[in-house]
Design an enzyme around this catalytic site. Structure first.
Site, short mmCIF file in Angstrom:
data_model
loop_
_atom_site.label_atom_id
_atom_site.label_comp_id
_atom_site.label_asym_id
_atom_site.label_seq_id
_atom_site.Cartn_x
_atom_site.Cartn_y
_atom_site.Cartn_z
N VAL A 1 -3.47 -11.00 -6.01
CA VAL A 1 -2.70 -11.22 -7.31
C VAL A 1 -1.74 -10.11 -7.18
O VAL A 1 -0.21 -10.30 -7.56
CB VAL A 1 -3.50 -10.95 -8.57
CG1 VAL A 1 -2.50 -10.83 -9.84
CG2 VAL A 1 -4.29 -12.35 -9.00
N ASP B 1 0.87 -1.20 -0.02
CA ASP B 1 0.12 -0.08 0.01
C ASP B 1 0.97 1.31 -0.09
O ASP B 1 0.36 2.30 -0.43
CB ASP B 1 -0.94 0.13 1.17
CG ASP B 1 -2.12 -0.90 0.94
OD1 ASP B 1 -2.04 -1.67 0.00
OD2 ASP B 1 -2.69 -1.01 2.03
N GLU C 1 -9.80 -0.48 -3.34
CA GLU C 1 -10.81 -1.23 -2.32
C GLU C 1 -11.18 -0.15 -1.13
O GLU C 1 -12.38 -0.50 -0.82
CB GLU C 1 -10.02 -2.19 -1.91
CG GLU C 1 -8.99 -2.03 -0.99
CD GLU C 1 -8.21 -3.33 -0.33
OE1 GLU C 1 -8.56 -4.32 -0.69
OE2 GLU C 1 -7.42 -3.16 0.52
O1 F6P Z 1 -2.01 -4.01 3.97
C1 F6P Z 1 -1.91 -4.39 2.83
C2 F6P Z 1 -3.02 -5.12 2.06
O2 F6P Z 1 -2.72 -5.80 0.93
C3 F6P Z 1 -4.13 -4.17 1.97
O3 F6P Z 1 -4.27 -3.34 0.82
C4 F6P Z 1 -5.41 -5.24 1.99
O4 F6P Z 1 -6.47 -4.39 2.64
C5 F6P Z 1 -5.01 -6.09 3.00
O5 F6P Z 1 -3.55 -6.00 3.20
C6 F6P Z 1 -5.66 -7.50 2.75
O6 F6P Z 1 -5.26 -7.96 3.89
P1 F6P Z 1 -5.48 -9.79 3.81
O7 F6P Z 1 -5.11 -10.39 2.88
O8 F6P Z 1 -5.18 -10.17 5.28
O9 F6P Z 1 -6.79 -9.91 3.77
#
Ligand code: F6P
Length: 342
Positions: A273, A128, A222
């Site tokens: 991905v 991020d 998202e």
């Molecule tokens: O913090 C990095 C991240 O990839 C975010 O962009 C995303 O919301 C989150 O992790 C998703 O986490 P997980 O794979 O635990 O659902």
């Protein structure tokens, strides 16, 4: 000296490159021994360790994921969590701990170091790119590359069918992936968590793109939210740091666009991905340099610090500085790319 290493939070391309650099320099130059902890903070909490020496890190530089495993375990939420970690570290004779993670993992490292005397060094990671005090985190460049390639591919299929394609990318609180991949991929609309969006305006951009005889690509992070309404979520469950599982806004937006413009709109959710596979050359370079500097912090006894990128230099900052506030997209930067919308 025995040094512990852990990787916490969402995995990220480049984690193995950091681990390799730490171990290579630590063993070769300083004669240190290492203990790998499995699955982030779960490892020191439950005394779950993994062998970490030069043979263990051979060949891992280009490998995605993490050989140590990762989790979102929050020891601050576990009864006697801090005490258990301190006891386990003492039993294993681990005298310093390198925590490689994002906001949550490093937040714990900062508290352990500043409030409980556990000697921690932090290494910033997250696709991020939302950690303060560092210009970039490794993993981001790879994620942007993957998302950009996906957007390029979406253009050709969108134009063949003259339909709207919405591409949902990761980005919980910050729209860096959406902004960079959207700009690089020539998206017609980019929506980020920092700026609430107006669905009517999005539809106006979509319509104007069709008028120019091109099919619109909408890139949405998202965590982006409509102006009037709440975050759109498919799943309401929380992780142990209290975060909801994001995703859903892309699908919701495509339905709204279809309803309001009468044009077919479909969604692609890139999801994990973006975090998978081999790190880009830039991420391998950055991750390796972070690892080399992190082990130097241990050698210098410079605990409670995190390595960070400033320009082309690796510097040391208090871990707490990186976790106190997130680095989000500045409104003027977002405005700058607005010329390509519609
Ligand atoms: O913090 C990095 C991240 O990839 C975010 O962009 C995303 O919301 C989150 O992790 C998703 O986490 P997980 O794979 O635990 O659902």
């Amino acid at each position: 000296m025995r040094v512990g290493v852990l990787t916490g939070g969402g995995d990220c391309p480049g984690l193995n490159a950091v681990i390799r650099a730490i171990v290579r320099k630590g063993v070769q130059e300083y004669g240190y021994d290492f203990t790998g902890f499995r699955d982030g903070w779960r490892g020191p909490l439950e005394n779950d360790t993994v062998r970490l020496d030069i043979p263990a890190v051979r060949g891992i530089l280009p490998r995605g994921g993490t050989i140590l495993g990762s989790s979102r375990t929050n020891p601050l939420k576990v009864e006697n969590g801090i005490r258990r970690i301190k006891e386990n570290l003492a039993e294993l004779e681990v005298q310093a701990l390198i925590a490689i993670g994002g906001e949550d993992t490093l937040g714990v490292a900062a508290r352990l170091s500043d409030e409980h005397g556990v000697p921690c060094v932090g290494v910033p990671k997250t696709i991020d790119n939302d950690l303060s005090a560092t210009d970039y985190t490794f993993g981001f460049d790879t994620a942007v590359g993957i998302a950009t390639e996906a957007i390029d591919r979406l253009h050709t299929t969108a134009e063949s069918h003259m339909r709207v394609l919405v591409c949902e990318v990761m980005g919980r609180h910050a729209g860096w992936i959406a902004l960079h991949s959207g700009l690089a991929g020539g998206a017609n609309v980019i929506l980020i968590p920092e700026q609430r969006f107006d669905v009517e305006q999005v539809c106006a951009w979509v319509t104007s793109r069709f008028r120019a005889s091109y099919a619109p690509i909408v890139v949405v992070a998202e965590g982006a939210m409509p102006k009037d309404g709440d975050m759109v979520l498919k799943d309401q469950s929380l992780d142990s740091f209290g975060h909801v599982r994001l995703s859903g806004v892309g699908e919701w937006l495509a339905k709204e666009i279809e309803k309001r413009t009468g044009k077919e709109a479909r969604t692609t959710v890139l999801g994990h991905v973006q975090r998978g596979g081999t790190p880009s050359a830039f991420d391998r370079w950055l991750a390796t340099r972070f690892g080399l500097h992190a082990i130097d912090c241990v050698r210098d006894g410079d605990f409670g610090t995190m390595v960070a990128l400033r320009g082309t230099d690796i510097v040391r900052v208090p871990i707490a500085d990186a976790t106190a506030r997130l680095k989000t997209v500045d409104p003027t930067l977002y405005e700058e790319v607005g010329v390509f919308f519609g």
